[in-house]
Motif scaffolding. Structure first.
Motif, PDB file in Angstrom:
ATOM      1  N   ALA A 177       0.829  -1.210   0.000  1.00 42.73           N
ATOM      2  CA  ALA A 177       0.000   0.000   0.000  1.00 42.73           C
ATOM      3  C   ALA A 177       0.862   1.258   0.000  1.00 42.73           C
ATOM      4  O   ALA A 177       0.553   2.240  -0.697  1.00 42.73           O
ATOM      5  N   PHE A 178       1.968   1.244   0.749  1.00 40.83           N
ATOM      6  CA  PHE A 178       2.812   2.431   0.833  1.00 40.83           C
ATOM      7  C   PHE A 178       3.784   2.542  -0.345  1.00 40.83           C
ATOM      8  O   PHE A 178       4.314   3.617  -0.594  1.00 40.83           O
ATOM      9  N   ARG A 179       4.005   1.452  -1.064  1.00 48.00           N
ATOM     10  CA  ARG A 179       4.746   1.571  -2.326  1.00 48.00           C
ATOM     11  C   ARG A 179       3.866   2.201  -3.394  1.00 48.00           C
ATOM     12  O   ARG A 179       4.350   2.936  -4.264  1.00 48.00           O
ATOM     13  N   MET A 180       2.577   1.932  -3.342  1.00 41.94           N
ATOM     14  CA  MET A 180       1.655   2.462  -4.340  1.00 41.94           C
ATOM     15  C   MET A 180       1.302   3.919  -4.080  1.00 41.94           C
ATOM     16  O   MET A 180       1.010   4.664  -5.014  1.00 41.94           O
ATOM     17  N   ASP A 181       1.318   4.318  -2.813  1.00 43.59           N
ATOM     18  CA  ASP A 181       0.954   5.681  -2.429  1.00 43.59           C
ATOM     19  C   ASP A 181       1.728   6.024  -1.161  1.00 43.59           C
ATOM     20  O   ASP A 181       1.694   5.253  -0.198  1.00 43.59           O
ATOM     21  N   PRO A 182       2.432   7.168  -1.125  1.00 46.93           N
ATOM     22  CA  PRO A 182       3.213   7.523   0.070  1.00 46.93           C
ATOM     23  C   PRO A 182       2.389   7.586   1.351  1.00 46.93           C
ATOM     24  O   PRO A 182       2.935   7.423   2.440  1.00 46.93           O
ATOM     25  N   GLU A 183       1.089   7.812   1.229  1.00 49.64           N
ATOM     26  CA  GLU A 183       0.219   7.850   2.401  1.00 49.64           C
ATOM     27  C   GLU A 183      -0.506   6.532   2.629  1.00 49.64           C
ATOM     28  O   GLU A 183      -1.291   6.414   3.559  1.00 49.64           O
ATOM     29  N   GLY A 184      -0.261   5.561   1.767  1.00 49.99           N
ATOM     30  CA  GLY A 184      -0.921   4.267   1.901  1.00 49.99           C
ATOM     31  C   GLY A 184      -2.145   4.184   1.007  1.00 49.99           C
ATOM     32  O   GLY A 184      -3.109   4.924   1.213  1.00 49.99           O
ATOM     33  N   ASP A 185      -2.118   3.321   0.027  1.00 52.83           N
ATOM     34  CA  ASP A 185      -3.237   3.184  -0.902  1.00 52.83           C
ATOM     35  C   ASP A 185      -4.470   2.651  -0.159  1.00 52.83           C
ATOM     36  O   ASP A 185      -4.442   1.560   0.422  1.00 52.83           O
ATOM     37  N   GLU A 186      -5.536   3.442  -0.177  1.00 50.49           N
ATOM     38  CA  GLU A 186      -6.715   3.103   0.628  1.00 50.49           C
ATOM     39  C   GLU A 186      -7.389   1.817   0.168  1.00 50.49           C
ATOM     40  O   GLU A 186      -7.917   1.067   0.984  1.00 50.49           O
ATOM     41  N   ALA A 187      -7.365   1.546  -1.145  1.00 50.58           N
ATOM     42  CA  ALA A 187      -7.999   0.321  -1.637  1.00 50.58           C
ATOM     43  C   ALA A 187      -7.261  -0.913  -1.115  1.00 50.58           C
ATOM     44  O   ALA A 187      -7.884  -1.895  -0.685  1.00 50.58           O
ATOM     45  N   VAL A 188      -5.936  -0.872  -1.125  1.00 51.70           N
ATOM     46  CA  VAL A 188      -5.150  -2.000  -0.615  1.00 51.70           C
ATOM     47  C   VAL A 188      -5.347  -2.146   0.896  1.00 51.70           C
ATOM     48  O   VAL A 188      -5.437  -3.263   1.415  1.00 51.70           O
ATOM     49  N   ILE A 189      -5.447  -1.020   1.600  1.00 50.40           N
ATOM     50  CA  ILE A 189      -5.673  -1.076   3.050  1.00 50.40           C
ATOM     51  C   ILE A 189      -7.038  -1.697   3.357  1.00 50.40           C
ATOM     52  O   ILE A 189      -7.167  -2.499   4.292  1.00 50.40           O
TER      53      ILE A 189
END
Length: 205
Positions: A177-189
């Motif tokens: 999730a954090f590789r996809m988005d610096p704040e954590g990809d919400e969909a993966v979370i």
């Protein structure tokens, strides 16, 4: 006073308040520099300068930067445990879904806000030689001890294995999730939360 690592991670445990405060400054400086320069460029001298302490004060506690980063990881685990415990005070006892949310949400919060956490978290940067020293095993064991009473379960080998599988799975997905988005990809979370609930439901329902 802020929590400090368990004495076994240190060359010398702080006894006086002044010494404990100095150790806290050293670890705070270590965390800030990890964010700024990374682990490879981290040095004990730079930490001493940032913490405004003599280099000898750093070596009083740590033999090298690896030991310092490991102590930071242990402090992170202590603070994480405290935050999860505090969050669960308002939850209904035995509600394992609330416990899962607390465990995941507090980890995400520290991932986003705690200095140095993205590199060290609970010890991922640190080479280890025994299974019991692996970061995710540390976390799973701590969570088993922390949550077993809240859940009304015996902290036996089955529960420890279940929590270890959950921690390993969540760790891999949160890193994604954090590789996809610096704040954590919400969909993966969201997928991570659903996966944890489905897996733990087999044992905890």
């Amino acid at each position: 006073m802020k929590s400090v690592p368990h004495a076994t991670s240190l060359r010398r445990a702080p006894v006086q308040r002044r010494s404990a405060e100095r150790l806290t400054r050293i670890l705070d400086a270590c965390a800030d520099l990890l964010d700024e320069v990374g682990y490879d460029a981290l040095s004990t001298r730079a930490v001493a300068q940032r913490a405004q302490v003599p280099i000898g004060s750093v070596y009083r506690f740590f033999g090298n930067k690896r030991q310092m980063a490991d102590a930071l990881a242990q402090r992170n685990l202590e603070r994480y445990s405290e935050r999860v415990t505090e969050r669960l005070k308002g939850a209904r006892r035995g509600d394992w879904r609330a416990a899962v949310d607390a465990v995941l949400d507090e980890y995400l919060s520290m991932k986003r806000t705690a200095p140095g956490f993205s590199l060290v978290d609970f010890g991922n940067q640190i080479p280890v030689g025994a299974r019991q020293a692996e970061p995710n095993t540390r976390v799973a064991d701590r969570l088993t001890d922390l949550l077993s009473g809240y859940l009304g379960r015996t902290p036996d080998e089955e529960l420890r294995r279940v929590f270890l599988v959950a921690v390993e799975s969540a760790d891999t997905l949160v890193q994604l999730a954090f590789r996809m988005d610096p704040e954590g990809d919400e969909a993966v979370i969201r997928e991570t939360r659903d996966l944890l609930r489905a897996y733990l439901g087999r044992v905890l329902d």
